[in-house]
Enzyme design. Structure first.
Site, PDB file in Angstrom:
ATOM      1  CG  ASP A  27      11.215   5.266  29.456  1.00 55.92           C
ATOM      2  OD1 ASP A  27      10.908   4.280  30.154  1.00 55.92           O
ATOM      3  OD2 ASP A  27      11.281   5.228  28.218  1.00 55.92           O
ATOM      4  CD  GLU A  28      14.795   2.148  29.309  1.00 55.79           C
ATOM      5  OE1 GLU A  28      14.949   1.295  30.231  1.00 55.79           O
ATOM      6  OE2 GLU A  28      14.607   1.845  28.134  1.00 55.79           O
TER       7      GLU A  28
ATOM      8  CE  LYS B  86      10.186   0.802  28.596  1.00 55.02           C
ATOM      9  NZ  LYS B  86      11.348   1.531  28.719  1.00 55.02           N
ATOM     10  CB  THR B  87       6.439   3.295  25.110  1.00 55.12           C
ATOM     11  OG1 THR B  87       7.733   2.769  25.334  1.00 55.12           O
ATOM     12  CG2 THR B  87       6.560   4.630  24.406  1.00 55.12           C
TER      13      THR B  87
ATOM     14  CD  GLN C 231      14.127  -4.528  30.179  1.00 60.15           C
ATOM     15  OE1 GLN C 231      14.546  -4.114  29.113  1.00 60.15           O
ATOM     16  NE2 GLN C 231      12.837  -4.567  30.471  1.00 60.15           N
TER      17      GLN C 231
ATOM     18  NE  ARG D 267      15.149  -6.213  24.412  1.00 60.34           N
ATOM     19  CZ  ARG D 267      14.251  -5.502  25.079  1.00 60.34           C
ATOM     20  NH1 ARG D 267      13.666  -4.463  24.517  1.00 60.34           N
ATOM     21  NH2 ARG D 267      13.911  -5.836  26.314  1.00 60.34           N
TER      22      ARG D 267
END
Length: 743
Positions: free
Chosen positions: A219-220, A33-34, A250, A603
Site C-alpha cells: 500500500d502507499e 483502494k483499501t 500523494q 481529505r
DNA sequence: CGTAGTTTTGTTTTT
DNA sequence: CAAAACTACG
C-alpha cells in the site's frame, strides 16, 4: 462466486480479479483502494485457494494495517489471522528476530529511535574529536539515514564521498555503525537494510520467504524508498505476484527518502505489469475534487489521471483571511460551534490540518476556551516524553545490558550523585578495555581516581542486577512496578510537587496501563516483545474515529483519512509552501508541497475551509506573509472568498491568562490532550468557584498549610500559587490539589 | 556534583 | 517564544 464483488465498480473489479503477475493500481484519493485491497485478499483466499499465510500485505502505519485486517476479517470471517498484514518495519523485525543471528547480530536486539540515534552520534563526534558546532548531529544523522535508505554501507559512502564534509560524515557513519552493533541495536533504517542484507547474503533464507509469500501487496507504494523497493522486489521476483497500490500525486515523503521513481517506473521494473487506474472518487463533492485537480495540475511529470465523482457540486470552498493566528483559531473554533449548534454536527466530523506541528498551540488554546473536545495527533508523541523514555530505558537496561545508550540515560536519573566526570571516566575505561559501559560500571572499583562516586555506581549496578533477578519471576507489570519502587522515580516526582511533575506521574500511569493492555492481549508477553511494540508505534495509530472529538494534525498525519469537514489552516506562502521549499530554488520541492496540498484538500468529504493569517508569530517574530500560492491555483469561481474580515481579537473577550504563570497548557499529561467536557457538562470556566481567595490559608494533603499568593484562571481550571512554609512556593491546579480553606 | 540563572538557537513534514 | 545549551556559583 460470492456477490460481495458486485459492489465494486468495473475498474475495481478488474484489480481484484487480476491476481497473477505484477499489477500497478493507480488509485486516486478516495477511490476505494483499501476496499480493493481487502476484496482482493478475500478473492485470493476464497476463489483461488490461496492460503492466508501465503499473503503478505504491507502498509506504512500500524493503523492502516489494523484497519485492513479488520476489514478482511469482516469479509471472510476469521481467516485473516494468518495473513501477514503489517508495516514495513514490523515485517522486517519479525524476519530479523528469527534470522539476524545469521549475519552476526543477536536476536534480542534493541530498536533505536531518533533520540537514541542522536545520542549515539553525539558520542561518535566526541570520540572522533569533531566539532559538534560544525557538524550538527541532526544533519549528520540525516546524511547517514539517507545513505542507509540508499543501501550504502560505510565503505560505499567513503568511496563516493567528495570534500571534507562528506569524508567526515563517512567517518562518523563508520563509527556509528560499529557502536550500534556493539550496543546490539538497530535503528529504523537498519530494520529494512539488515533484512535486505540478510536476503542477499543468505539465499536460503530469502528462498524460504519467497516460497512463503506467494502474493505480495504494498500500500502507499509512492512513499517507498530504495531499501523498501529492494526488499519488495527481492521477495517478489520469483513469483512476480506483486500488487502495488499508490498515487504519485500523494507522494509526500521525499524528505524521508521516498523515491517517486518507484511508482513512475514500475512498468519498466516489471515489464509485463498490468496497470489499472481508479479514478472514480467516492469521498468528496465535485467542487472539492475540482479544486484539488486544479492545484495538482500545476505539477509536471505526473501519471495522467483525472478524478471524477457522481456526487453533486456541493458547497463552495470557504476561504477566509484573518488578521492573526489568534483570529484564525477563533474563527475555526466558532465555525465548529456554529456547525454543531445550527446543523447538529458531531465533533468527530471535523479535522483541522496544518503544515507544522507548532501551529497547533494557538488552536488548542481556543478550543479549550470554547469548550470544544479535541485531540492533537502527533507533535511530541507519548513515547518520546522524557519520563516515558526514562522508564523504558530502565526496562531496556534490564533487558539488554549492552544497550549503552539506555544505561547512560538512566545512570543518574533520578539523581544519585553520578555526575559528568564520573561518567566520562567510566566511558574511558570501557573504551580502553573494549567492554560495554555497564560492564565497566560493574568494575568501578578498578577504575582509578574514583573515590566518592564509586559506591554510588555500585549501588546503581546492584539495582539493575536486582531487577534482572526479579525479571525472571515477575510478570511485566510487577517488573515495571519494581522499577518504580526501587528507583523511587514516582516518589521523586511527587516531591517536586509541580504541575509538570503531576503530568509526568499521570503519563507513567498511562504507560503502566499500556503494559497491562499488552500483557492482557498478547499470548506470550515478554519484556522484549513489549519494548519492540512500543518502538514501532506511531501517533496516528492511536487515532480512532469512534470517540467524539475534533482532531488536529499535520497534513502528513492526515494521509489516508477522511472527514466531513476539513479546515486547512495557515495558508500562507512561507508556511505552506514552506520557506525551505520556496528558497531552495528547486521546483521539485514546491511540487512536493503541492502534492501535500492536494492530500489536504482531498481529505474533505463535504466542505473545505481554507484560512490564512495576515500576520503570524513565528519563532518569536511577527511575520506577515502573502496568501499561499496554492490558493491562486484554485479555480476562483469555486472559492467563497472573504478577505475583508480583519477583526482582530477584541481584547475584552479573550480569556485572560498569561502564558508565563500558567503552565497548565504547556505541560500536560498526554491523556488530557484529549480534553472532554466531563459527564456533567463543565460549566463555563468562570462559574467554577473556589471557596478561598488570595491571602487565605489553605490545607494541602502533602505540603500542609500554606498561604495563597495568586489565583490564575485558565480554561477549565484555576491555577493557584501557594506558599508552603514546609515546601516553598508551589503552583497547583485547584481541581487536582483539592485545597481546603482554613479559617 | 548539582542548581539556578543566563544565553543561544531553532522548525518542516515521521515510519 | 520556548527549549536546549552553557556558565557560574554554592
Amino acid at each position: 462466486m460470492s456477490n460481495k464483488y458486485s459492489m465494486l465498480n468495473l475498474e475495481q473489479r478488474k484489480a481484484v480479479f487480476h491476481t497473477k503477475g505484477p499489477l500497478l493500481i493507480l488509485a486516486g484519493a478516495g477511490s476505494g483502494k483499501t476496499r480493493v485491497l481487502t476484496h482482493r485478499i478475500a478473492f485470493l483466499i476464497e476463489e483461488e485457494q490461496v492460503k492466508p499465510w501465503q499473503i503478505l500485505a504491507i502498509t506504512f502505519t500500524n493503523k492502516a494495517a489494523k484497519e485492513m485486517r479488520e476489514r478482511v476479517d469482516k469479509l471472510l470471517g476469521s481467516f485473516a489471522e494468518d495473513i501477514w498484514v503489517s508495516t514495513f518495519h514490523s515485517t522486517c523485525v519479525r524476519i530479523l528476530r528469527r534470522h539476524i543471528d545469521k549475519i552476526g547480530y543477536d536476536r534480542y536486539f534493541t530498536i533505536y529511535d531518533t533520540d537514541d540515534q542522536k545520542r549515539l552520534i553525539r558520542e561518535c563526534l566526541k570520540q572522533l574529536n569533531i566539532d559538534p558546532k560544525l557538524y550538527k548531529e541532526s544533519s549528520v544523522l540525516a546524511a547517514i539515514s539517507s545513505a542507509k535508505d540508499k543501501m550504502m554501507i560505510p565503505s560505499d559512502y567513503i568511496k563516493q564521498a567528495v570534500g571534507l564534509r562528506e569524508e567526515t560524515v563517512a567517518k562518523v557513519y563508520e563509527l556509528y555503525q560499529k557502536k550500534l552493533m556493539k550496543n546490539n541495536a538497530l535503528d529504523f533504517n537498519d530494520l529494512l537494510f539488515k533484512t535486505v542484507e540478510l536476503f542477499q547474503s543468505r539465499p536460503d533464507v530469502l528462498e524460504e520467504y519467497r516460497d512463503k509469500f506467494q502474493y505480495i501487496m504494498v500500500d502507499e507504494y509512492q512513499d517507498t524508498n530504495r531499501v523498501q523497493y529492494a526488499f519488495v522486489s527481492l521477495l517478489a521476483s520469483k513469483h512476480q505476484n506483486l500488487c502495488v497500490v499508490g498515487d504519485d500525486d500523494q507522494s509526500i515523503y521525499r524528505f524521508r527518502g521516498a523515491d517517486i521513481r518507484n511508482i513512475l517506473e514500475f512498468e519498466k521494473d516489471f515489464p509485463n505489469a498490468c496497470v489499472i487506474k481508479l479514478e472514480q472518487n467516492y469521498r468528496s463533492t465535485q467542487n472539492i475534487l475540482d479544486t484539488a485537480n486544479h492545484v495538482i495540475g500545476n505539477n509536471y511529470g505526473r501519471k495522467v489521471k483525472r478524478l471524477w465523482t457522481d456526487k453533486e457540486k456541493g458547497e463552495l470552498i470557504d476561504f477566509k483571511s484573518l488578521q492573526s493566528e489568534h483570529a484564525e483559531a477563533r474563527y475555526v473554533a466558532e465555525e465548529i460551534v456554529r456547525q454543531i449548534e445550527d446543523n447538529g454536527r458531531d465533533y468527530k466530523d471535523f479535522a483541522i490540518l496544518y503544515r507544522t506541528n507548532a501551529q497547533s498551540r494557538v488552536l488548542e488554546e481556543k478550543f479549550i476556551s470554547n469548550n470544544i473536545p479535541y485531540k492533537i495527533i502527533g507533535g511530541i508523541s507519548f513515547y518520546q516524553r522524557k519520563e516515558i523514555k526514562d522508564v523504558l530505558a530502565y526496562l531496556r537496561t534490564v533487558n539488554n545490558s549492552t544497550d549503552d545508550i539506555a544505561v547512560k540515560r538512566i545512570i543518574n536519573v533520578p539523581k544519585r550523585g553520578i555526575g559528568l566526570s564520573t561518567i566520562s571516566r567510566i566511558e574511558a575505561y570501557a573504551d580502553a578495555n573494549d567492554i560495554d559501559f555497564f560492564d565497566a560500571c560493574e568494575k568501578v572499583s578498578e577504575i582509578p581516581g574514583m573515590t566518592r562516586s564509586a559506591n554510588k555506581v555500585k549501588s546503581f549496578v546492584n539495582l539493575i542486577k536486582t531487577l534482572r533477578v526479579e525479571m525472571e519471576t515477575f510478570d511485566l507489570i510487577d517488573l515495571v512496578n519494581a522499577v518504580m519502587d526501587r528507583t523511587s522515580y514516582i516518589k521523586n516526582l511527587e516531591i517536586e510537587g509541580t504541575l509538570e511533575a503531576e503530568g509526568r506521574i499521570e503519563n507513567i500511569g498511562e504507560l503502566i496501563s499500556k503494559v497491562t493492555e499488552y500483557q492482557k492481549n498478547t499470548e506470550a508477553p515478554t519484556l522484549n516483545g513489549f519494548l519492540e511494540e512500543v518502538a514501532l508505534i506511531a501517533d496516528i495509530d492511536a487515532y480512532n474515529d469512534v470517540s467524539n472529538y475534533v482532531v488536529l494534525m499535520t497534513i502528513h498525519s492526515a494521509k489516508g483519512l477522511e472527514f466531513p469537514f476539513v479546515f486547512l489552516t495557515g495558508m500562507e506562502d512561507g508556511l505552506f509552501p514552506s520557506y525551505m521549499s520556496i528558497s531552495s530554488g528547486e521546483e521539485e520541492d514546491v511540487e512536493e508541497e503541492r502534492r501535500l496540498c492536494y492530500v489536504a484538500i482531498t481529505r474533505a468529504m463535504q466542505k473545505l475551509y481554507i484560512s490564512s493569517a495576515k500576520t503570524r508569530m513565528i519563532r518569536g517574530l511577527t511575520q506577515s506573509n502573502p496568501f499561499s500560492r496554492f490558493i491562486s491555483e484554485m479555480p476562483d469561481d469555486l472559492l467563497d472568498r472573504d478577505e475583508s474580515m480583519t477583526n482582530d481579537e477584541p481584547e475584552n473577550t479573550r480569556v485572560h491568562y498569561s502564558r508565563k504563570n500558567n503552565s497548565f497548557f504547556n505541560v500536560k499529561p498526554y491523556q488530557t490532550n484529549t480534553y472532554k467536557p466531563s459527564a456533567k457538562p463543565i460549566p463555563n470556566p468562570k462559574s467554577f468557584v473556589l471557596d478561598y481567595d488570595k491571602g487565605d490559608l489553605v490545607m494541602h494533603a502533602k505540603f500542609g498549610i500554606g498561604e495563597v499568593l495568586e489565583i490564575t484562571s485558565g480554561g477549565a481550571d484555576y491555577q493557584v500559587k501557594v506558599n508552603f512554609p514546609s515546601a516553598g512556593v508551589k503552583k497547583l491546579l485547584a481541581k487536582l490539589s483539592n485545597l481546603k480553606k482554613i479559617d
